[in-house]
Design a protein around this motif. Structure first.
Motif, short mmCIF file in Angstrom:
data_model
loop_
_atom_site.label_atom_id
_atom_site.label_comp_id
_atom_site.label_asym_id
_atom_site.label_seq_id
_atom_site.Cartn_x
_atom_site.Cartn_y
_atom_site.Cartn_z
N PRO A 36 -27.85 3.75 18.21
CA PRO A 36 -26.92 3.60 19.33
C PRO A 36 -27.66 3.40 20.65
CG PRO A 36 -26.39 5.54 18.02
CD PRO A 36 -27.70 5.03 17.54
N VAL A 37 -27.17 2.46 21.46
CA VAL A 37 -27.79 2.16 22.74
C VAL A 37 -26.69 2.18 23.80
CG1 VAL A 37 -29.00 0.41 24.10
CG2 VAL A 37 -29.60 0.76 21.70
N LEU A 38 -26.99 2.78 24.95
CA LEU A 38 -26.07 2.81 26.07
C LEU A 38 -26.74 2.14 27.25
CD1 LEU A 38 -23.49 3.93 27.51
CD2 LEU A 38 -24.89 5.90 28.13
N LEU A 39 -26.06 1.17 27.86
CA LEU A 39 -26.57 0.49 29.04
C LEU A 39 -25.71 0.88 30.23
CD1 LEU A 39 -27.01 -3.08 27.52
CD2 LEU A 39 -28.78 -1.35 27.85
N THR A 40 -26.34 1.11 31.37
CA THR A 40 -25.59 1.48 32.57
C THR A 40 -26.34 1.02 33.80
OG1 THR A 40 -24.43 3.32 33.65
CG2 THR A 40 -26.63 3.78 32.84
N LEU B 15 -25.96 11.06 30.82
CA LEU B 15 -24.65 10.79 30.21
C LEU B 15 -24.55 11.18 28.73
CD1 LEU B 15 -24.21 7.18 31.60
CD2 LEU B 15 -23.34 9.26 32.60
N ASN B 16 -24.43 12.40 28.44
CA ASN B 16 -24.27 12.89 27.06
C ASN B 16 -25.47 12.61 26.18
OD1 ASN B 16 -21.62 13.63 27.71
ND2 ASN B 16 -20.87 11.60 27.20
N SER B 17 -26.64 12.43 26.75
CA SER B 17 -27.81 12.16 25.93
C SER B 17 -28.34 13.46 25.32
CB SER B 17 -28.92 11.50 26.75
OG SER B 17 -29.66 12.45 27.47
N CYS C 219 -31.27 1.99 30.12
CA CYS C 219 -30.98 1.82 28.69
C CYS C 219 -31.36 3.12 28.00
CB CYS C 219 -31.81 0.65 28.15
SG CYS C 219 -31.61 0.40 26.38
N ASP D 247 -31.35 5.24 24.38
CA ASP D 247 -31.17 5.13 22.94
C ASP D 247 -31.43 6.49 22.29
OD1 ASP D 247 -33.85 5.47 21.66
OD2 ASP D 247 -34.34 3.69 22.80
N GLU D 248 -30.95 6.64 21.11
CA GLU D 248 -31.13 7.88 20.35
C GLU D 248 -32.05 7.63 19.17
OE1 GLU D 248 -27.22 9.31 19.43
OE2 GLU D 248 -26.82 9.86 21.51
#
Length: 127
Positions: free
Chosen positions: A6-10, A30-32, A57, A59-60
Motif C-alpha cells: 500500500p502506498v499513500l501520496l499526499t 497519517l495513520n502510518s 509518499c 509505504d508500508e
C-alpha cells in the motif's frame, strides 16, 4: 515501489522554518506504522523561499536499514540488493538533483519492517 505494498501520496504546504526543523513530519504520518522518532535523513538546498510544498509518499513495505539512509539518494544505490527488485538506483538521485536545483530538498524516514516516508520539498513560487 513494490507490487502489493500500500502506498499513500499526499501534499501539504510548509514554511521554511517547518522544512528546516522537519516539524511537518507528524502531519505526513497519517495513520502510518512509523514512530515519530524513526530515523530520518534529509538534504536541503538553499531554502531561500518562505513557502514550500511538501510532496510525500508513504509505504508500508520492508523499510530501509538505518545504516543505509544516508546513501539512499546517491546515484546507483539501492536499499536492498536482490534480483527481486529491479532498477538502476538512479531514480531518487534524479529526484534529489531536481529538488536541489529548484531550491528545495528531499528526505526519508524509515523503520525496518514498518515502512518508509519519502518527501520532496519545492518552493511554492516559481523562480
Amino acid at each position: 515501489y513494490a507490487p502489493g505494498v500500500p502506498v499513500l501520496l499526499t501534499a501539504i504546504a510548509a514554511t521554511r522554518q517547518q522544512v528546516q526543523s522537519r516539524s511537518f513530519l507528524p502531519r505526513l504520518h497519517l495513520n502510518s506504522k512509523l514512530s515519530d522518532d524513526a530515523p530520518y535523513w534529509a538534504e536541503n538546498g538553499s531554502l531561500e523561499d518562505d513557502h514550500y510544498i511538501v510532496f510525500a509518499c508513504l509505504d508500508e513495505g520492508q523499510g530501509i536499514p538505518h545504516s543505509k539512509l544516508d546513501r539512499v539518494f546517491d546515484a546507483y544505490q539501492q536499499a536492498r540488493s536482490s534480483d527481486k527488485y529491479q532498477g538502476s538506483g538512479l531514480g531518487l538521485a534524479i529526484v534529489k538533483g531536481l529538488a536541489m536545483e529548484m531550491g528545495g530538498g528531499v528526505g526519508v524516514q524509515s523503520e525496518e519492517r514498518r515502512g518508509s516516508l519519502f518527501w520532496l520539498v519545492v518552493p511554492s513560487t516559481s523562480r
